[in-house]
Motif scaffolding. Structure first.
Motif, PDB file in Angstrom:
ATOM      1  N   ALA A  50       0.956  12.909  -5.954  1.00 14.18           N
ATOM      2  CA  ALA A  50      -0.327  13.075  -6.621  1.00 14.18           C
ATOM      3  C   ALA A  50      -0.888  11.738  -7.088  1.00 14.18           C
ATOM      4  CB  ALA A  50      -0.184  14.017  -7.819  1.00 14.18           C
ATOM      5  N   ALA A  51      -0.037  10.728  -7.186  1.00 13.46           N
ATOM      6  CA  ALA A  51      -0.475   9.411  -7.672  1.00 13.46           C
ATOM      7  C   ALA A  51       0.200   8.321  -6.858  1.00 13.46           C
ATOM      8  CB  ALA A  51      -0.160   9.247  -9.154  1.00 13.46           C
ATOM      9  N   LEU A  52      -0.546   7.235  -6.636  1.00 19.77           N
ATOM     10  CA  LEU A  52      -0.042   6.068  -5.907  1.00 19.77           C
ATOM     11  C   LEU A  52      -0.355   4.819  -6.716  1.00 19.77           C
ATOM     12  CD1 LEU A  52       1.004   4.562  -3.320  1.00 19.77           C
ATOM     13  CD2 LEU A  52      -1.383   4.600  -2.525  1.00 19.77           C
ATOM     14  N   VAL A  53       0.666   4.009  -6.969  1.00 22.15           N
ATOM     15  CA  VAL A  53       0.492   2.733  -7.662  1.00 22.15           C
ATOM     16  C   VAL A  53       0.859   1.622  -6.690  1.00 22.15           C
ATOM     17  CG1 VAL A  53       1.137   1.315  -9.639  1.00 22.15           C
ATOM     18  CG2 VAL A  53       1.093   3.811  -9.869  1.00 22.15           C
ATOM     19  N   LEU A  54      -0.080   0.733  -6.395  1.00 20.41           N
ATOM     20  CA  LEU A  54       0.168  -0.407  -5.519  1.00 20.41           C
ATOM     21  C   LEU A  54       0.420  -1.648  -6.360  1.00 20.41           C
ATOM     22  CD1 LEU A  54      -2.533   0.104  -2.725  1.00 20.41           C
ATOM     23  CD2 LEU A  54      -0.084   0.610  -2.605  1.00 20.41           C
ATOM     24  N   VAL A  55       1.486  -2.367  -6.054  1.00 16.94           N
ATOM     25  CA  VAL A  55       1.883  -3.565  -6.803  1.00 16.94           C
ATOM     26  C   VAL A  55       2.199  -4.683  -5.813  1.00 16.94           C
ATOM     27  CG1 VAL A  55       2.791  -2.246  -8.762  1.00 16.94           C
ATOM     28  CG2 VAL A  55       4.300  -2.841  -6.858  1.00 16.94           C
ATOM     29  N   PRO A  56       2.132  -5.949  -6.242  1.00 14.89           N
ATOM     30  CA  PRO A  56       2.320  -7.048  -5.291  1.00 14.89           C
ATOM     31  C   PRO A  56       3.755  -7.331  -4.891  1.00 14.89           C
ATOM     32  CG  PRO A  56       1.804  -7.909  -7.467  1.00 14.89           C
ATOM     33  CD  PRO A  56       1.637  -6.427  -7.542  1.00 14.89           C
ATOM     34  N   ILE A  94       5.354   4.310  -6.114  1.00 14.34           N
ATOM     35  CA  ILE A  94       5.101   2.922  -6.515  1.00 14.34           C
ATOM     36  C   ILE A  94       5.411   2.069  -5.292  1.00 14.34           C
ATOM     37  CG2 ILE A  94       5.491   1.181  -8.291  1.00 14.34           C
ATOM     38  CD1 ILE A  94       4.879   3.958  -9.451  1.00 14.34           C
ATOM     39  N   ALA A  95       4.419   1.386  -4.739  1.00 16.78           N
ATOM     40  CA  ALA A  95       4.627   0.753  -3.438  1.00 16.78           C
ATOM     41  C   ALA A  95       4.029  -0.639  -3.363  1.00 16.78           C
ATOM     42  CB  ALA A  95       4.009   1.622  -2.340  1.00 16.78           C
ATOM     43  N   THR A  96       4.686  -1.483  -2.576  1.00 15.09           N
ATOM     44  CA  THR A  96       4.044  -2.724  -2.147  1.00 15.09           C
ATOM     45  C   THR A  96       3.182  -2.367  -0.933  1.00 15.09           C
ATOM     46  OG1 THR A  96       5.981  -3.246  -0.792  1.00 15.09           O
ATOM     47  CG2 THR A  96       5.877  -4.231  -2.991  1.00 15.09           C
ATOM     48  N   PRO A  97       2.038  -3.038  -0.755  1.00 12.25           N
ATOM     49  CA  PRO A  97       1.113  -2.637   0.314  1.00 12.25           C
ATOM     50  C   PRO A  97       1.738  -2.633   1.703  1.00 12.25           C
ATOM     51  CG  PRO A  97       0.011  -4.099  -1.233  1.00 12.25           C
ATOM     52  CD  PRO A  97       1.458  -4.097  -1.613  1.00 12.25           C
ATOM     53  N   GLY A  98       2.544  -3.663   2.012  1.00  9.06           N
ATOM     54  CA  GLY A  98       3.125  -3.747   3.347  1.00  9.06           C
ATOM     55  C   GLY A  98       4.006  -2.569   3.679  1.00  9.06           C
ATOM     56  N   ARG A  99       4.895  -2.173   2.765  1.00  4.85           N
ATOM     57  CA  ARG A  99       5.790  -1.045   3.034  1.00  4.85           C
ATOM     58  C   ARG A  99       5.020   0.275   3.038  1.00  4.85           C
ATOM     59  NH1 ARG A  99      11.330   0.050   3.506  1.00  4.85           N
ATOM     60  NH2 ARG A  99      11.332  -2.069   4.354  1.00  4.85           N
ATOM     61  N   ALA A 100       3.961   0.393   2.222  1.00  2.00           N
ATOM     62  CA  ALA A 100       3.140   1.606   2.260  1.00  2.00           C
ATOM     63  C   ALA A 100       2.491   1.777   3.631  1.00  2.00           C
ATOM     64  CB  ALA A 100       2.075   1.555   1.169  1.00  2.00           C
TER      65      ALA A 100
END
Length: 561
Positions: A80-86, A133-139
């Motif tokens: 339900a929620a996605l948090v993108l972190v560096p 909780i994801a880094t953009p590349g792995r997402a």
């Protein structure tokens, strides 16, 4: 004082009982300014554009309202929620925070980042996840595999957005957002607001609530006479680092500020184990307990007070010589109030801040607001501590020699030994006994010093803030590193930037030109950081393949073409 600035509790923010219980158990006493301003609009479903540096408490500012909005009962399989972190480090920290706050809600949280076995992530995704909780590349990797369905995501958070753009993730971020519903809620937090952040916000946020933190002006009045310094140290080494700093500084009386009651209790126990006389002070203590602590401090039977901001309000300790920020304060005014407790009546006080490397921007924010610069100090080494102990032994012996008359009864011992040994050897043996009897064994483990890397980063960011190019972007002062992976391994520039930033601590701004060939890549980095990058990436993988990294040589390029 505006209503938003009035002191409020987490209860005033209308959080559900499970969250209030978790916060109370963790020892959080009141929301920070960013939490106070952000939780209500995010909980109400509004888009939010926030400027807040690391260390202001913004993780809870978005985590709590996301958890507040989670449905009760069976929540299905898709997030339900996605948090993108560096970075993967931040992914782990944010994931841990969600677990701590949402434990009584049965929240299912999954961090996904490079360097972790993807099989474990696939199993968790199949079982069902509430928050990713994801880094953009792995997402992007999971989206391309068809293993991450974002169709039911109602809230997307872009945390440390400027860092992600610096690392070259803008295309990945846009691709990820395009996989979500146009009706989603979007929350963007960034320490700075360059034009490209504004462009991103204009495209993906709808009528956002704007929140700006970290630019408050310091309190007016005579500036205290305070020596202000900061030490860059990782979270895991903070307790040992603080002990060494206190060993070197030898404060007559000091307050160490922590964020939570739990942290106060743990640090008090650690410091007492090192031989200090430390006392805790937080909101979970009765007034009688607080009074006894303050009496011991004023009487000199305790020399360290470990406290939260709330518990330390209104304290006035004349003998206070040092203030230590165990974490970077969440707001500039909190820092100003803390250091105002020392340096009074013409005496010099000392303000020390322990900062994680990624919190250097918050230090810059405080410097800009207070118009005073931090001195970035190097942590005392084992050799420094040994030297310090010898100096203390010398001072103790000198003081005893000055006393004179108290030594006479020991003359017979020295004279009788003088018949067998040289007088200097006798003195050396006596000093050794005095030195070893002083106690407090030295911790022989060296603590990694991260001040140089942060100083390099700050120097290279300065030209960009003034509108010029970073020195690292020019040919001067840079070297090219050879990476043994290229287009055949599906390597993209952001993969290389992300690996370097994650492992070696460089910002995307520090990384220059990138050239990707079929079988290898060349990346330009600051000359002074080249060896650190090579060492940091020695055991790393990108796209599941082991990295071979070394300085560029023509022969290596020719062999790999």
């Amino acid at each position: 004082m505006s209503p938003s600035e009035e002191a409020v509790s987490f209860t005033d923010l209308a959080l559900r009982s499970e969250l209030l219980k978790a916060l109370a158990d963790l020892g959080y006493e009141e929301p920070t300014p960013i939490q106070r301003e952000s939780i209500p609009p995010i909980a109400a479903g509004s888009d939010v554009l926030g400027q807040a540096a690391t260390g202001t408490g913004k993780t809870a500012a978005f985590a709590l309202p996301i958890l507040q909005r989670l449905a009760d009962g069976d929540r299905g399989v898709n997030p339900a929620a996605l948090v993108l972190v560096p970075t993967r480090e931040l992914a782990i920290q944010v994931s841990q925070a969600f677990h701590r706050y949402g434990r009584d809600l049965g929240v299912r949280v999954l961090p996904i980042y490079g360097g972790q076995p993807i099989g474990r992530q696939l199993q968790a995704l199949r079982r069902g996840v509430d928050v990713i909780i994801a880094t953009p590349g792995r997402a992007i990797d999971h989206i391309n595999r068809g293993t991450l369905d974002l169709g039911e995501v109602t809230t997307v958070v872009l945390d440390e957005a400027d860092e992600m753009l610096d690392m070259g993730f803008v295309e990945d971020i846009e691709a990820i957002l395009d996989e979500t519903s146009e009706q989603r809620q979007t929350v963007l937090f960034s320490a700075t607001m360059p034009p490209r952040i504004g462009t991103l916000a204009k495209r993906y946020l709808r009528d956002p609530v704007r929140i700006e933190m970290g630019r408050q002006e310091p309190a007016r009045g005579e500036a205290p006479k305070v020596r202000q310094s900061a030490y860059m140290v990782s979270r895991a080494h903070k307790p040992a680092a603080l002990g060494r700093i206190l060993d070197t500084e030898s404060p007559a009386a000091a307050i160490v500020f922590c964020r939570t009651r739990e942290e106060v209790d743990e640090l008090t126990e650690t410091l007492n184990g090192r031989g200090y006389r430390a006392e805790p002070l937080h909101g979970g203590m009765s007034q009688d307990q607080r009074d006894r602590v303050m009496a011991r401090l004023r009487a000199g039977t305790a020399d360290l007070l470990i406290a939260t901001d709330v518990a330390a309000r209104g304290l006035d300790i004349d003998l206070l010589t040092h203030v230590v920020n165990y974490n970077v304060p969440s707001a500039t005014e909190a820092y100003v109030h803390r250091i105002g407790r020392v340096g009074r009546a013409g005496r010099e006080g000392v303000a020390i801040t322990l900062a994680e490397p990624r919190e250097h921007r918050m230090l810059k924010t405080i410097e800009q607001a207070t118009k005073q610069r931090f001195t970035i100090e190097k942590l005392p080494t084992v050799a420094d501590l040994r030297t310090r102990r010898l100096e203390m032994t010398r001072a103790a012996v000198q003081e005893n020699l000055i006393a004179g008359d108290r030594l006479e009864r020991f003359r017979v011992v020295v004279e009788s030994l003088g018949d067998e040994f040289d007088i200097v050897d006798i003195a050396l043996a006596a000093v050794q006994l005095a030195h070893e009897s002083s106690g407090n064994e030295i911790d022989e483990q060296e603590i990694p010093d991260q001040s140089d890397a942060v100083s390099r980063k700050a120097r290279h960011e300065e030209p960009e803030r003034r509108g010029g190019k970073s020195a690292n972007r020019s040919t001067a002062g840079t070297v090219k590193l050879f990476f043994g992976l290229g287009r055949r391994a599906n390597i993209r520039p952001q993969d290389l930037v992300g690996a370097i930033a994650n492992e070696a601590g460089l910002s995307g701004r520090d990384i220059g030109a990138i050239e990707i060939s079929d079988r290898f890549s060349l990346v330009e980095v600051p000359a002074g950081a080249a060896d650190d990058v090579i060492s940091a990436l020695r055991n790393s993988t990108v796209k599941g393949k082991k990295l071979v990294v070394r300085r560029e040589s023509f022969a290596a390029r020719k062999r790999n073409r």
